[in-house]
Design a protein around this motif. Structure first.
Motif, mmCIF file in Angstrom:
data_model
loop_
_atom_site.group_PDB
_atom_site.id
_atom_site.type_symbol
_atom_site.label_atom_id
_atom_site.label_comp_id
_atom_site.label_asym_id
_atom_site.label_seq_id
_atom_site.Cartn_x
_atom_site.Cartn_y
_atom_site.Cartn_z
ATOM 1 N N GLY A 147 55.588 17.729 31.928
ATOM 2 C CA GLY A 147 55.994 17.417 30.570
ATOM 3 C C GLY A 147 54.998 17.964 29.581
ATOM 4 O O GLY A 147 54.220 18.860 29.896
ATOM 5 N N SER A 148 55.024 17.391 28.400
ATOM 6 C CA SER A 148 54.138 17.838 27.335
ATOM 7 C C SER A 148 52.996 16.849 27.140
ATOM 8 O O SER A 148 53.196 15.639 27.247
ATOM 9 C CB SER A 148 54.925 17.982 26.026
ATOM 10 O OG SER A 148 55.941 18.952 26.158
ATOM 11 N N ALA A 149 51.846 17.385 26.845
ATOM 12 C CA ALA A 149 50.673 16.554 26.594
ATOM 13 C C ALA A 149 49.761 17.274 25.612
ATOM 14 O O ALA A 149 49.899 18.480 25.385
ATOM 15 C CB ALA A 149 49.940 16.253 27.894
ATOM 16 N N HIS A 150 48.839 16.517 25.059
ATOM 17 C CA HIS A 150 47.827 17.105 24.191
ATOM 18 C C HIS A 150 46.557 17.331 24.986
ATOM 19 O O HIS A 150 46.318 16.673 26.006
ATOM 20 C CB HIS A 150 47.531 16.197 23.003
ATOM 21 C CG HIS A 150 48.662 16.102 22.036
ATOM 22 N ND1 HIS A 150 49.581 15.076 22.061
ATOM 23 C CD2 HIS A 150 49.033 16.914 21.015
ATOM 24 C CE1 HIS A 150 50.447 15.252 21.087
ATOM 25 N NE2 HIS A 150 50.148 16.360 20.444
ATOM 26 N N GLY A 152 59.107 23.637 41.209
ATOM 27 C CA GLY A 152 58.142 23.684 40.110
ATOM 28 C C GLY A 152 58.448 22.677 39.019
ATOM 29 O O GLY A 152 59.604 22.300 38.791
ATOM 30 N N THR A 153 57.405 22.239 38.356
ATOM 31 C CA THR A 153 57.548 21.354 37.200
ATOM 32 C C THR A 153 56.625 21.882 36.105
ATOM 33 O O THR A 153 55.478 22.231 36.369
ATOM 34 C CB THR A 153 57.220 19.891 37.568
ATOM 35 O OG1 THR A 153 57.472 19.039 36.456
ATOM 36 C CG2 THR A 153 55.779 19.715 38.018
ATOM 37 N N ARG A 154 57.141 21.948 34.900
ATOM 38 C CA ARG A 154 56.402 22.585 33.818
ATOM 39 C C ARG A 154 55.479 21.596 33.113
ATOM 40 O O ARG A 154 55.871 20.470 32.795
ATOM 41 C CB ARG A 154 57.364 23.210 32.809
ATOM 42 C CG ARG A 154 56.681 23.976 31.691
ATOM 43 C CD ARG A 154 57.676 24.721 30.836
ATOM 44 N NE ARG A 154 58.374 25.751 31.586
ATOM 45 C CZ ARG A 154 57.883 26.967 31.824
ATOM 46 N NH1 ARG A 154 56.684 27.290 31.346
ATOM 47 N NH2 ARG A 154 58.596 27.840 32.486
ATOM 48 N N VAL A 155 54.278 22.075 32.838
ATOM 49 C CA VAL A 155 53.301 21.308 32.059
ATOM 50 C C VAL A 155 52.961 22.107 30.811
ATOM 51 O O VAL A 155 52.566 23.278 30.903
ATOM 52 C CB VAL A 155 52.024 21.050 32.892
ATOM 53 C CG1 VAL A 155 50.939 20.428 32.027
ATOM 54 C CG2 VAL A 155 52.340 20.150 34.079
ATOM 55 N N THR A 156 53.149 21.486 29.671
ATOM 56 C CA THR A 156 52.867 22.121 28.392
ATOM 57 C C THR A 156 51.742 21.355 27.704
ATOM 58 O O THR A 156 51.808 20.125 27.597
ATOM 59 C CB THR A 156 54.113 22.127 27.502
ATOM 60 O OG1 THR A 156 55.182 22.789 28.198
ATOM 61 C CG2 THR A 156 53.850 22.864 26.196
ATOM 62 N N ILE A 157 50.728 22.079 27.267
ATOM 63 C CA ILE A 157 49.592 21.442 26.627
ATOM 64 C C ILE A 157 49.444 21.984 25.214
ATOM 65 O O ILE A 157 49.448 23.198 25.006
ATOM 66 C CB ILE A 157 48.279 21.712 27.393
ATOM 67 C CG1 ILE A 157 48.447 21.416 28.887
ATOM 68 C CG2 ILE A 157 47.131 20.883 26.797
ATOM 69 C CD1 ILE A 157 48.726 19.990 29.218
ATOM 70 N N SER A 158 49.298 21.081 24.277
ATOM 71 C CA SER A 158 49.084 21.479 22.891
ATOM 72 C C SER A 158 47.734 20.927 22.415
ATOM 73 O O SER A 158 47.217 19.953 22.955
ATOM 74 C CB SER A 158 50.210 20.967 22.002
ATOM 75 O OG SER A 158 50.318 19.572 22.096
ATOM 76 N N SER A 159 47.215 21.576 21.421
ATOM 77 C CA SER A 159 45.898 21.160 20.901
ATOM 78 C C SER A 159 46.017 19.983 19.964
ATOM 79 O O SER A 159 47.107 19.602 19.545
ATOM 80 C CB SER A 159 45.230 22.334 20.193
ATOM 81 O OG SER A 159 46.041 22.781 19.150
#
Length: 123
Positions: free
Chosen positions: A10-13, A116-123
């Motif tokens: 998922g998405s994380a900071h 696969g599983t997507r990892v999205t990282i934002s600042s």
């Protein structure tokens, strides 16, 4: 035959934590590992663990931040990812190495892969 199904991406900071899971089904004793592939880059090793859940090996870039573990009763593989960095983003793959019980860092030695599983990282 081994089937692998990842979840937990998922998405994380940056600085956050995520936990990936991989449900494994199929007979046999095998090492397992996590690999990841960032956009435009080659797949790279993240961590591996033995059949009995010991002997963890980590890529230098994640050592001290990520923890691989394995729950034997239901044969589930985990990757606890702490202090996430922008460069941790990518698609994370669970893999099984049925040729040996130790896992290891070489992708060529793994013969079963999850989707696969997507990892999205934002600042």
């Amino acid at each position: 035959q081994v089937q692998l199904l990842e979840s937990g991406g998922g998405s994380a900071h940056a600085g956050d934590s995520l936990r990936l899971s991989c449900a494994a089904s199929g007979a046999g004793r095998y090492g397992m590992g996590w690999f990841r592939q960032a956009s435009g880059k080659e797949r790279e090793f993240v961590a591996s663990i033995s059949w009995i859940g010991g002997s963890p090996v980590y890529a230098p870039s994640v050592k001290g931040r990520f923890t691989i573990s394995r729950e034997k009763p239901n044969n589930t593989l985990f990757l606890q990812m702490n202090d996430l960095k922008i460069e941790d983003a990518g698609v994370y793959y669970c893999a099984a190495n049925t040729r040996q019980i130790m896992g290891g860092p070489e992708a060529d030695e793994y013969d079963y892969w999850g989707q696969g599983t997507r990892v999205t990282i934002s600042s």
